[in-house]
Write a protein that holds these residues in place. Sequence first.
Motif, PDB file in Angstrom:
ATOM      1  N   ASN A   1       1.652  -0.210   5.565  1.00 52.96           N
ATOM      2  CA  ASN A   1       2.404  -0.414   4.335  1.00 52.96           C
ATOM      3  C   ASN A   1       1.737  -1.506   3.656  1.00 52.96           C
ATOM      4  O   ASN A   1       2.284  -1.720   2.455  1.00 52.96           O
ATOM      5  CB  ASN A   1       3.733  -0.144   4.368  1.00 52.96           C
ATOM      6  N   LYS A  54       1.239  -2.423   9.392  1.00 49.62           N
ATOM      7  CA  LYS A  54       2.628  -1.922   9.097  1.00 49.62           C
ATOM      8  C   LYS A  54       3.661  -3.225   9.384  1.00 49.62           C
ATOM      9  O   LYS A  54       3.466  -3.906  10.410  1.00 49.62           O
ATOM     10  CB  LYS A  54       2.987  -0.887  10.153  1.00 49.62           C
ATOM     11  N   LEU A 106       0.709  -1.102  -0.138  1.00 50.87           N
ATOM     12  CA  LEU A 106       0.018   0.056  -0.035  1.00 50.87           C
ATOM     13  C   LEU A 106       0.841   1.449   0.125  1.00 50.87           C
ATOM     14  O   LEU A 106       1.924   1.123   0.467  1.00 50.87           O
ATOM     15  CB  LEU A 106      -1.037   0.188   1.421  1.00 50.87           C
ATOM     16  N   LYS A 107       0.357   2.201  -0.498  1.00 54.78           N
ATOM     17  CA  LYS A 107       1.023   3.535  -0.586  1.00 54.78           C
ATOM     18  C   LYS A 107       0.311   4.337   0.801  1.00 54.78           C
ATOM     19  O   LYS A 107      -0.136   5.363   0.639  1.00 54.78           O
ATOM     20  CB  LYS A 107       0.823   4.289  -2.074  1.00 54.78           C
ATOM     21  N   ASN A 108       0.930   4.001   1.661  1.00 56.94           N
ATOM     22  CA  ASN A 108       0.491   4.516   3.022  1.00 56.94           C
ATOM     23  C   ASN A 108       1.541   4.513   4.076  1.00 56.94           C
ATOM     24  O   ASN A 108       2.154   3.291   4.355  1.00 56.94           O
ATOM     25  CB  ASN A 108      -1.086   3.545   3.620  1.00 56.94           C
ATOM     26  N   ASN A 109       1.733   5.682   4.643  1.00 61.72           N
ATOM     27  CA  ASN A 109       3.049   5.530   5.633  1.00 61.72           C
ATOM     28  C   ASN A 109       2.619   4.828   6.892  1.00 61.72           C
ATOM     29  O   ASN A 109       3.500   4.096   7.509  1.00 61.72           O
ATOM     30  CB  ASN A 109       3.399   6.974   6.045  1.00 61.72           C
ATOM     31  N   ASP A 110       1.499   4.644   7.440  1.00 65.27           N
ATOM     32  CA  ASP A 110       1.004   3.968   8.554  1.00 65.27           C
ATOM     33  C   ASP A 110       0.912   2.607   8.506  1.00 65.27           C
ATOM     34  O   ASP A 110       1.171   1.750   9.363  1.00 65.27           O
ATOM     35  CB  ASP A 110      -0.234   4.770   9.069  1.00 65.27           C
TER      36      ASP A 110
END
Length: 190
Positions: free
Chosen positions: A122, A143, A116-120
């Motif tokens: 992934n 994560k 995923l393109k999500n920092n929290d």
Amino acid sequence: MKKLFISLLFFLNIILFAQTKTVTFSEIRWKGYKTLKAESLSHDGTIKLKSGNLLFKDNEITGGNFVMDMTTMDADDLNNNKKLKKMFENHLKSDDFFDSAKFPESTFQIKSLKKLKNNDYNYQINGILTIKGISKNLSFPAKISQANNQTTLKSATFTFNRKNFGLQYNIFEDMLISNDVEMNITLIAK
């Protein structure tokens, strides 16, 4: 014969090129509510992991399997009332809900992961949750990080519908309990 040969090659490929890490630490938290979703009308606690592993290929998780010990369900929110805590935990472990005498283990098997393109969180983890012998697909964001030869997997809060797994009480009480059970999982594998 050809199918057997192809299956054998596939299995050997997994053995030769996959790496397995064993879960050395876990925290599995659950939370359930009455139909009115308020903190004062909720219960929460933990379940201990019996065993678990993560499968890797080229340093990327490709799968895994986790076995939860349903006889260890704990209601942390009732720690100040030992009598009520014991009664509630026994109720959860009874055939009214998880029937841990007959089904002492629940499992989750990772079938696939999607970046995923999500920092929290992934990764999106897709797998099969089995409770009381009933298996259902389940996905949740997590994560995943790696450091010092250990992998940490920490899920976002996710829910499953208890009725999909036969977790039902009597019809009158059942109407007062929310169908959604929340979970959070943290695993460390080495």
